[in-house]
Design an enzyme around this catalytic site. Structure first.
Site: not given
Ligand code: GLA
Length: 419
Positions: A78-79, A153, A155, A191, A207, A211
């Protein structure tokens, strides 16, 4: 006709884009026919703990603890893997974290039978202030493909939330990925529940909520996702975020019953099963949860239908209010109520789940009367998926005591299917 999740004007914007023939819809990339199973570094390592060494150790643990053999094959970085971008330059992995580069890491994972996932953002910067892909979609997609990336993924930090612009940006990356010829599972991270209406044309999952870092967020994501079942199917899934284990050492964790309740709900909702805790340090309890093959079979059922609430005494809230509550980060406490979920499976069986959202124990029932529309007029043969035991033929259904913040789960074969 079901009310639209988008306002009239934003839906019109989305519809305009959807009328333009896509070069290849996400369904044509052939991946994600079942909900994705794997692991993400985010809730486990965050930014500070992320490194090639930690990812390699995680890969070994996925294999040695039997999780990969059960289907948890995607290891998604991920990030915070990238550096900020040089103007007009390519994405560069942080050399302190990934000195060998991403292609070598992908090769290491592939040699172990795993798949390699990576993260970017549709804005100029990720949520963790690393380089995003805005304006560089083609170049980045080609790099991802040449490194051997199997999952991406994307974002939405530092990017517009307005649907027309968001859809346009995700479509750029979708087309750039399609143009590489590599089959890359594309996971949208925006989101918001409105993505469900357009997600199938853009990616393999989207999504639908913010989160999930605790039980109140879990209730919010489930309440949102319970309204979106009709949008999911093979190749295209609602994503209510990853799985949270119960190991206290993990950055994010739930109680034991809560984590098992989440896993049960995710299986019934056909949600991606992405582990958020360290496979190497996973407790016996969590390993038993995530290794329950009968629950995994529900998740991965080939019919690919997302389950729905068949009965509940929970208040039904407006979808927009739920999304606003999440956007403001002010989650309400889950109400003391019970939901009965049902998911049809290939061959006529039905997965059934009783979820107790309150803190106190509750009693609930699965009866021909509350399951009639699911074909239970004549009762069913019942198997308890957490006890791992058959409960026999129940012409009148069953009454169940459920602890607070817990779920029980069953596989039912309607009497009409019994020989
Ligand atoms: C967002 C995403 C998370 C994660 C973070 C990483 O909040 O919704 O799932 O990937 O960024 O910084």
């Amino acid at each position: 006709m079901a009310p639209s999740l988008l306002s009239a004007s934003s839906w019109a914007a989305a519809a305009v884009l959807l009328c333009v023939p896509f070069r290849a819809s996400a369904l044509d990339n052939g991946v994600g026919r079942r909900p994705l199973m794997g692991y993400s570094t985010w809730n486990d390592m965050g930014c500070e703990g992320l490194s090639s060494a930690a990812v390699r150790a995680t890969a070994d643990a996925l294999v040695s603890r039997g999780l990969a053999a059960l289907g948890y094959r995607y290891l998604n970085v991920d990030d915070c893997w990238a550096l900020p971008r040089r103007v007009a330059g390519a994405l560069r992995p942080d050399p302190n974290k990934f000195p060998e580069g991403m292609a070598a890491l992908a090769g290491h994972l592939h040699a172990r039978g795993l798949r390699f996932g990576l993260y970017t953002d549709r804005g100029m910067w990720t949520c963790g202030a690393k380089a995003g892909s805005e304006g560089h979609e083609t170049q980045d997609a080609q790099d991802f493909a040449s490194w051997g990336v199997d999952f991406l993924k994307e974002d939405s930090c530092n990017a517009p939330g307005e649907p027309r612009q968001a859809i346009g940006q995700f479509a750029l990356m979708r087309d750039a990925l399609n143009a590489t010829g590599r089959r890359i599972h594309f996971a949208l991270c925006g989101w918001d529940p409105w993505y469900a209406e357009v997600g199938r044309a853009l990616g393999n999952s989207w999504r639908v909520a913010r989160d999930v870092n605790g039980f109140s967020e879990l209730w919010n994501a489930v309440a949102i996702n319970s309204r979106l079942a009709r949008y999911a199917g093979p190749g295209a899934w609602n994503d209510p975020d990853g799985l949270i284990g119960s190991s206290k050492g993990s950055r994010v964790h739930l109680g034991q019953n809560e984590s098992r309740m989440q896993f049960s709900l995710w299986a019934v909702m056909a949600a991606p099963l992405v582990l958020g805790g360290s496979p190497a340090r996973m407790s016996k309890f969590d390993l038993a949860t995530y290794s329950n093959e009968e629950v995994i079979a529900v998740s991965q059922d080939a019919l690919g239908r997302q389950g729905a609430v068949a009965w509940q005494d929970c208040p039904v809230r407006n979808l927009g209010d739920l999304a606003d509550e999440a956007a403001r980060g002010r989650y309400s406490t889950p109400p003391a109520c019970v939901q009965l979920w049902a998911r049809p499976l290939l061959g006529g069986d039905v997965a059934v789940l009783l979820a107790n959202w309150g803190t106190e124990p509750a009693t609930a029932s699965i009866r021909p009367s509350n399951m009639a529309s699911w074909g239970f007029q004549g009762g069913a043969d019942v198997r308890d998926l957490w006890a791992g035991a058959g409960l026999g033929v129940r012409p009148n259904g069953l009454y169940v005591n459920i602890s607070g913040h817990s779920a029980t789960m069953y596989r039912l074969r309607p009497s009409r299917l019994m020989v």
